[in-house]
Design an enzyme around this catalytic site. Sequence first.
Site, PDB file in Angstrom:
ATOM      1  N   ASP A   1      21.164  36.341  22.228  1.00 19.39           N
ATOM      2  CA  ASP A   1      22.317  36.873  22.814  1.00 19.39           C
ATOM      3  C   ASP A   1      22.727  38.054  23.017  1.00 19.39           C
ATOM      4  O   ASP A   1      23.199  38.369  24.262  1.00 19.39           O
ATOM      5  CB  ASP A   1      23.638  36.601  21.585  1.00 19.39           C
ATOM      6  CG  ASP A   1      23.850  34.965  21.432  1.00 19.39           C
ATOM      7  OD1 ASP A   1      23.413  34.049  22.536  1.00 19.39           O
ATOM      8  OD2 ASP A   1      24.723  34.417  20.750  1.00 19.39           O
TER       9      ASP A   1
ATOM     10  N   HIS B   1      22.331  27.281  22.108  1.00 19.32           N
ATOM     11  CA  HIS B   1      22.620  28.552  21.701  1.00 19.32           C
ATOM     12  C   HIS B   1      21.401  29.443  21.265  1.00 19.32           C
ATOM     13  O   HIS B   1      20.387  28.848  21.604  1.00 19.32           O
ATOM     14  CB  HIS B   1      23.215  28.318  20.005  1.00 19.32           C
ATOM     15  CG  HIS B   1      24.627  27.796  19.884  1.00 19.32           C
ATOM     16  ND1 HIS B   1      25.843  28.292  20.172  1.00 19.32           N
ATOM     17  CD2 HIS B   1      25.156  26.527  19.787  1.00 19.32           C
ATOM     18  CE1 HIS B   1      26.945  28.016  20.318  1.00 19.32           C
ATOM     19  NE2 HIS B   1      26.569  26.727  19.977  1.00 19.32           N
TER      20      HIS B   1
END
Length: 396
Positions: free
Chosen positions: A167, A137
């Site tokens: 991200d 992540h």
Amino acid sequence: MTTAKTPPPHGPLTGVRVVELAGIGPGPFAAMLLADLGADVVRVDRPGGTGLAIDPDYDITNRNKRSVVVDLKSPDGPARVLDLAARADILIEGYRPGVAERLGVGPEACHARNPALVYGRMTGWGQEGPLAHRAGHDIAYIALTGTLGMIGRPDEAPAVPANLVGDYAGGSLYLVVGVLAALHHARATGTGQVVDAAIVDGATHLAAMIHGMLAAGGWQDRRGANLLDGGCPFYGTYETADGQYMAVGALEQQFYDEFVTLLGIADQAPARKDVTRWGELREAVAARFKTRTRDEWTALFEGTEACVAPVLSLREAPHHPHLAARGTFTDHGGITQPAPAPRFSATPTAVRTGPAQPGADTAEVARDWDVPGLLTPGGSPTSEALSTAPHRKAPQ
């Protein structure tokens, strides 16, 4: 005399077709940005959804898109996606390396149908390397790049910047730059290509200036010790009397002079260039900010060039006079949300539709993209199905 009319809010990517294979995080955000810019984005949702714990009505990363549902594990699923890819300019997927190939919709299969297709791949670790197939992540990606270690106070654990740096900044934005650059090449040459957008690459690239400063000896390789990481007392945040915060960015001498004068410590502040007394300066600034509320300090610094601003919450930000005047936020479908960015003088953008609901646009996509096989499992629909299917104009 005629009055010039404002061009309709189509966006500069009007006419560009994008297929988004549904995922979570940076892929959907990248596709939203393309859709905001006017592209016709068709999101291929999977049966049962992606598992993201958010009501689809509020998932604004699916705004300005249309959705079809395809089960890629069904016998005819890959063929339906390949039919869409054959008519698209760009395809975006965010699977682990090799998954798209196993599902039958990898670059080779897509390029066999459409040699000019730009095939965008969004991952954390990239398509190759020792960690390529490992789960991860945002926080892990920025941790390995050195980015996370730069953020926070020196005597505390690194501060987690939500998932914005990895991200979305290191991932989504680099994917969008990549596919648009590849699209430019494809339109000039007729040849598509694969764009490997890895968050570790993008997050590293974002720190290019700091790596240069580090090499030159102008940046210490530890957090909270540098000009731009909170180590500098005139570039940071300070608590106010009501438990709120003010942000200070008075780097240049003229801004700093105005800052300490308005703050009321000009006669007691040590020399700003004396790094050995930065701790003393920080204490003086902090003590002064604690004497008034955030609103009082905001009013005091209003209209000045001291480079001081209140730290607002997400719900407060849309009401700030400057952001309100610019229309930085917009309301659509009862949801206050960031407006499309950046802005264009000749091809303005807008939030045209709310979040796409899984499968809700199958009939119109089948019609607009000439992919009738989307409408019925295992084959083409009848002419009656096509004639009765609801029709909505494709996003422009």
